[in-house]
Design a protein around this motif. Structure first.
Motif, PDB file in Angstrom:
ATOM      1  N   LEU A 300       0.943  -1.121   0.030  1.00  0.00           N
ATOM      2  CA  LEU A 300       0.045  -0.159   0.116  1.00  0.00           C
ATOM      3  C   LEU A 300       0.922   1.141   0.016  1.00  0.00           C
ATOM      4  O   LEU A 300       0.361   2.455  -0.130  1.00  0.00           O
ATOM      5  CB  LEU A 300      -0.985   0.032   1.378  1.00  0.00           C
ATOM      6  N   CYS A 301       2.122   1.018   0.286  1.00  0.00           N
ATOM      7  CA  CYS A 301       3.063   2.156   0.147  1.00  0.00           C
ATOM      8  C   CYS A 301       2.954   3.193  -1.143  1.00  0.00           C
ATOM      9  O   CYS A 301       3.000   2.520  -2.106  1.00  0.00           O
ATOM     10  CB  CYS A 301       4.641   1.698   0.787  1.00  0.00           C
ATOM     11  N   ILE A 302       2.900   4.447  -0.849  1.00  0.00           N
ATOM     12  CA  ILE A 302       3.012   5.238  -2.144  1.00  0.00           C
ATOM     13  C   ILE A 302       4.331   5.926  -1.997  1.00  0.00           C
ATOM     14  O   ILE A 302       4.338   6.880  -3.032  1.00  0.00           O
ATOM     15  CB  ILE A 302       1.793   6.234  -2.012  1.00  0.00           C
ATOM     16  N   ARG A 303       5.340   5.385  -1.444  1.00  0.00           N
ATOM     17  CA  ARG A 303       6.582   5.973  -1.617  1.00  0.00           C
ATOM     18  C   ARG A 303       6.638   7.665  -1.345  1.00  0.00           C
ATOM     19  O   ARG A 303       7.246   8.421  -1.996  1.00  0.00           O
ATOM     20  CB  ARG A 303       7.179   5.661  -2.725  1.00  0.00           C
ATOM     21  N   GLY A 305       8.359   8.991   1.364  1.00  0.00           N
ATOM     22  CA  GLY A 305       9.355   9.074   2.097  1.00  0.00           C
ATOM     23  C   GLY A 305       9.038   9.861   3.592  1.00  0.00           C
ATOM     24  O   GLY A 305      10.119   9.921   4.252  1.00  0.00           O
ATOM     25  N   ARG A 306       8.042   9.913   4.230  1.00  0.00           N
ATOM     26  CA  ARG A 306       7.638  10.463   5.224  1.00  0.00           C
ATOM     27  C   ARG A 306       8.000   9.702   6.561  1.00  0.00           C
ATOM     28  O   ARG A 306       8.546  10.467   7.432  1.00  0.00           O
ATOM     29  CB  ARG A 306       6.196  10.662   5.485  1.00  0.00           C
ATOM     30  N   CYS A 307       7.952   8.512   6.385  1.00  0.00           N
ATOM     31  CA  CYS A 307       8.458   7.700   7.547  1.00  0.00           C
ATOM     32  C   CYS A 307      10.025   7.828   7.887  1.00  0.00           C
ATOM     33  O   CYS A 307      10.333   7.426   9.049  1.00  0.00           O
ATOM     34  CB  CYS A 307       8.178   6.193   7.138  1.00  0.00           C
ATOM     35  N   TYR A 308      10.779   8.006   6.941  1.00  0.00           N
ATOM     36  CA  TYR A 308      12.375   8.204   7.300  1.00  0.00           C
ATOM     37  C   TYR A 308      12.537   9.084   8.394  1.00  0.00           C
ATOM     38  O   TYR A 308      13.401   8.587   9.239  1.00  0.00           O
ATOM     39  CB  TYR A 308      12.839   8.534   5.886  1.00  0.00           C
ATOM     40  N   PRO A 329      12.457   2.855   6.890  1.00  0.00           N
ATOM     41  CA  PRO A 329      11.498   1.963   7.264  1.00  0.00           C
ATOM     42  C   PRO A 329      10.645   1.211   5.966  1.00  0.00           C
ATOM     43  O   PRO A 329      10.667   0.188   5.907  1.00  0.00           O
ATOM     44  CB  PRO A 329      10.138   2.923   8.030  1.00  0.00           C
ATOM     45  N   THR A 330      10.383   2.070   5.004  1.00  0.00           N
ATOM     46  CA  THR A 330       9.613   1.386   4.014  1.00  0.00           C
ATOM     47  C   THR A 330      10.670   0.692   3.130  1.00  0.00           C
ATOM     48  O   THR A 330      10.241  -0.290   2.422  1.00  0.00           O
ATOM     49  CB  THR A 330       9.011   2.751   3.064  1.00  0.00           C
ATOM     50  N   GLY A 331      11.737   0.813   3.101  1.00  0.00           N
ATOM     51  CA  GLY A 331      12.901   0.440   2.596  1.00  0.00           C
ATOM     52  C   GLY A 331      12.934  -1.014   3.032  1.00  0.00           C
ATOM     53  O   GLY A 331      13.216  -2.025   2.175  1.00  0.00           O
ATOM     54  N   VAL A 357       3.095   8.361  11.225  1.00  0.00           N
ATOM     55  CA  VAL A 357       3.035   9.440  10.074  1.00  0.00           C
ATOM     56  C   VAL A 357       2.691   9.066   8.762  1.00  0.00           C
ATOM     57  O   VAL A 357       2.370   9.779   7.644  1.00  0.00           O
ATOM     58  CB  VAL A 357       4.329  10.176  10.050  1.00  0.00           C
ATOM     59  N   CYS A 358       2.535   7.608   8.715  1.00  0.00           N
ATOM     60  CA  CYS A 358       2.246   7.090   7.339  1.00  0.00           C
ATOM     61  C   CYS A 358       0.900   7.423   6.687  1.00  0.00           C
ATOM     62  O   CYS A 358      -0.032   7.026   7.461  1.00  0.00           O
ATOM     63  CB  CYS A 358       2.593   5.756   7.205  1.00  0.00           C
ATOM     64  N   PRO A 359       0.808   8.073   5.542  1.00  0.00           N
ATOM     65  CA  PRO A 359      -0.624   8.461   5.097  1.00  0.00           C
ATOM     66  C   PRO A 359      -1.440   7.201   4.698  1.00  0.00           C
ATOM     67  O   PRO A 359      -2.555   7.105   4.819  1.00  0.00           O
ATOM     68  CB  PRO A 359      -0.138   9.114   3.733  1.00  0.00           C
TER      69      PRO A 359
HETATM   70  S1  SF4 Z   1       5.101   6.860   5.080  1.00  0.00           S
HETATM   71 FE1  SF4 Z   1       6.651   5.418   4.426  1.00  0.00          FE
HETATM   72  S2  SF4 Z   1       5.480   3.461   4.367  1.00  0.00           S
HETATM   73 FE2  SF4 Z   1       4.014   5.146   4.634  1.00  0.00          FE
HETATM   74  S3  SF4 Z   1       3.491   5.673   2.310  1.00  0.00           S
HETATM   75 FE3  SF4 Z   1       5.289   6.973   2.985  1.00  0.00          FE
HETATM   76  S4  SF4 Z   1       7.066   5.959   2.173  1.00  0.00           S
HETATM   77 FE4  SF4 Z   1       5.384   4.377   2.269  1.00  0.00          FE
END
Ligand code: SF4
Length: 378
Positions: A300-303, A305-308, A329-331, A357-359
């Motif tokens: 579901l990740c839309i990349r 970059g917020r989670c970093y 985290p997404t990586g 913080v993940c949308p």
């Molecule tokens: S916050 Fe991280 S896991 Fe969530 S959508 Fe953005 S890049 Fe993907």
């Protein structure tokens, strides 16, 4: 990581986090769009074959070519066939292009191939890998960039050169590359199954050049980027841009097939001024397997970059937290899906900041826990 990394990542956090918060406060509708998007993307995952077929039909209807690649090797074979003898290529920022090692392979084969996103260009001349999904060169300080440009592009650049001057010099260099390019290769931020359109967001304007100046445009992306409609695709790019801290994005590029005109008796004639060929390559590379697994939520990740920037492990380990281009985290999730690499998950401290913080409301710590189990089992 080192002192330079500490400075770079802390600056990025200070610049990014309040900006995103402000965007969300000023535009409360974005959170609603994000939660709708989560449901939509889940529907696509439940019916992935149907949506791949719909995308294929739509791309062909608009005069484009559709290709399906089960892995990186197959994607590269398709690219080589499309390229033939063409050797001048411009690229726009895309993690999937790294995933299939596109630049690395084509450079070895002697192609004249250039990244056109500023950060990616710096990563290319540094023989490096990106450290963040949307900010690939955040690990490079201004001094380091000045040195790189001095050695690789213009010896007049020194420690006193301003960022504005550096950008202007790179811009002139890249302009020559756009004008001479035979093929533009991009990723995609979203694909609309009902129209076969590829949506790309950006601020620099380089994607606009990459998709319009060369006579062939190839878009390569994962099947996870497919959404049912053009409206859903716009929703995805708006949410992605907002959570990345760029709202509104300077440009939203929509490509639906090759260029065309209807100006002579309303007859559809293609090509017109822009590309005469449009190819969409959709890549599986572990994604379908993940749909039916305990790490499905990752897709579901839309990349954005917020989670970093909410992650203590990323702050501590930088791009070593994950397997580049999939860091942070997404990586950890994407390294598991696309490379079957699980070991870096052990560096996760489960602070939970990423989930907050993940949308897409992905329970990232829980997914990473499953990846840790995979590592322990292996
Ligand atoms: S916050 Fe991280 S896991 Fe969530 S959508 Fe953005 S890049 Fe993907």
């Amino acid at each position: 990581m080192n002192y330079e990394w500490d400075v770079a990542v802390n600056k990025a956090i200070v610049n990014n986090a309040p900006r995103v918060q402000q965007i969300l406060d000023d535009n409360p509708y974005i959170k609603d769009v994000a939660s709708e998007l989560r449901k939509t993307k889940n529907t696509v995952l439940d019916n992935i074959e149907t949506y791949i077929s719909k995308t294929e039909e739509s791309v062909k209807r608009t005069g484009g070519h559709f290709h399906y690649a089960k892995d990186g090797e197959q994607a590269m074979d398709i690219v080589r066939e499309i390229l033939g003898e063409k050797s001048k290529i411009v690229l726009s920022k895309s993690n999937v292009l790294y995933e299939i090692k596109l630049r690395e392979e084509l450079e070895k084969e002697g192609k004249d191939i250039w990244e056109t996103d500023m950060g990616e260009y710096l990563v290319q001349i540094n023989n490096d890998m990106p450290s963040h999904l949307v900010a690939p060169a955040i690990h490079l300080t201004k001094d380091k960039i000045g040195k790189l440009l001095h050695e690789n592009l213009d010896s007049a650049i020194n420690e006193n050169t301003s960022p504005e001057e550096m950008v202007s010099i790179v811009r002139k260099f890249l302009m020559e590359k756009y004008l001479g390019a035979e093929v533009g290769i991009t990723g995609a931020n979203a694909i609309a199954a009902d129209t076969g359109s590829v949506l790309l967001i950006e601020n620099e304007g380089n994607i606009r050049m990459d998709t319009v100046l060369p006579q062939v445009h190839i878009a390569i992306t994962g099947i996870d980027k497919i959404v049912p409609t053009l409206k859903d695709a716009f929703n995805e790019v708006i949410v992605q841009a907002s959570y990345a801290g760029f709202y509104p994005p300077a440009y939203i590029n929509v490509t639906s097939g090759p260029s065309a005109t209807g100006d002579i008796e309303l007859k559809h004639v293609s090509p017109a001024t822009g590309p005469k060929e449009f190819h969409l390559i959709v890549l599986d590379n572990g994604r379908k397997e993940a749909i039916d697994s305990d790490i499905r939520e990752s897709l579901l990740c839309i990349r954005c970059g917020r989670c970093y920037f909410s992650c203590p492990s990323y702050k501590l380990y930088g791009k070593d937290f994950g397997d580049s281009p999939y860091t942070g985290p997404t990586g950890i999730m994407w390294s598991a899906i696309t490379m079957k690499k699980y070991d870096k998950s052990m560096l996760c401290m489960h602070s939970g900041g990423c989930h907050e913080v993940c949308p897409m409301d992905i329970n990232i710590p829980q997914v990473i826990e499953k990846i840790k189990f995979r590592y322990m089992e292996s």
